[in-house]
Scaffold this motif. Structure first.
Motif, PDB file in Angstrom:
ATOM      1  N   LEU A  21      25.643  11.864  76.748  1.00 44.63           N
ATOM      2  CA  LEU A  21      26.374  11.013  75.973  1.00 44.63           C
ATOM      3  C   LEU A  21      25.632   9.549  76.076  1.00 44.63           C
ATOM      4  CD1 LEU A  21      29.671  11.407  77.634  1.00 44.63           C
ATOM      5  CD2 LEU A  21      29.010  12.317  75.575  1.00 44.63           C
ATOM      6  N   ARG A  42      22.197   6.203  78.489  1.00 36.04           N
ATOM      7  CA  ARG A  42      22.293   7.664  78.453  1.00 36.04           C
ATOM      8  C   ARG A  42      22.754   8.387  79.659  1.00 36.04           C
ATOM      9  NH1 ARG A  42      21.355  10.675  74.283  1.00 36.04           N
ATOM     10  NH2 ARG A  42      19.848   9.026  73.275  1.00 36.04           N
ATOM     11  N   ASP A  96      30.058  10.086  72.472  1.00 39.48           N
ATOM     12  CA  ASP A  96      29.172   8.945  72.363  1.00 39.48           C
ATOM     13  C   ASP A  96      29.883   7.539  71.840  1.00 39.48           C
ATOM     14  OD1 ASP A  96      26.971  10.440  72.910  1.00 39.48           O
ATOM     15  OD2 ASP A  96      26.271  10.660  70.701  1.00 39.48           O
ATOM     16  N   SER A 107      22.927   6.481  67.155  1.00 43.90           N
ATOM     17  CA  SER A 107      22.588   7.760  67.970  1.00 43.90           C
ATOM     18  C   SER A 107      21.545   8.220  67.335  1.00 43.90           C
ATOM     19  CB  SER A 107      23.910   8.587  68.212  1.00 43.90           C
ATOM     20  OG  SER A 107      23.519   9.856  68.432  1.00 43.90           O
TER      21      SER A 107
END
Length: 124
Positions: A21, A42, A96, A107
């Motif tokens: 994520l 992350r 996310d 992203s």
């Protein structure tokens, strides 16, 4: 044409599944203003995006957004500071940029999806 579309879709799924994520990071947020932020983090295996709200009684002092360190503390309130009587309320989420804050970097999955859509549109 259908083969290329299927290949592109497979790459998009792989990029989404193969990465952790992406979580917003704000080390110190008062009200809606982040006073100390970093690039999004992350997550690693077993981590989630986390928002920690720190209270003194019922008064919210500040908020912090980050990747979770201990998932067993997610969705719990704990009193960690005996001297100042501060309560830490942690909530976690699993998609996310779900933990608030501002988006500073889109992203890679978003870019991949947009480029595949543009490629499909151009080849029509």
């Amino acid at each position: 044409m259908n083969k290329y579309l299927l290949l592109g879709f497979s790459v998009l799924i792989f990029c989404t599944v193969g990465q952790g994520l992406i979580c917003n990071v704000c080390n110190f947020k008062v009200g809606s203003v982040c006073l100390s932020s970093d690039d999004p983090c992350r997550t690693r295996e077993g981590q989630q995006c986390e928002t920690t709200r720190v209270y003194k009684g019922s008064l919210k002092l500040f908020t912090k957004h980050d990747c979770s360190k201990l998932t067993e503390l997610c969705n719990k309130t704990e009193q960690r500071d005996d001297v100042f009587d501060l309560n830490y309320n942690r909530t976690c989420c699993t998609f996310d940029l779900c933990n608030g804050g501002t988006v500073s970097q889109p992203s890679l999955t978003l870019f991949t999806g947009l480029s595949l859509a543009l490629g499909w549109w151009l080849t029509r």
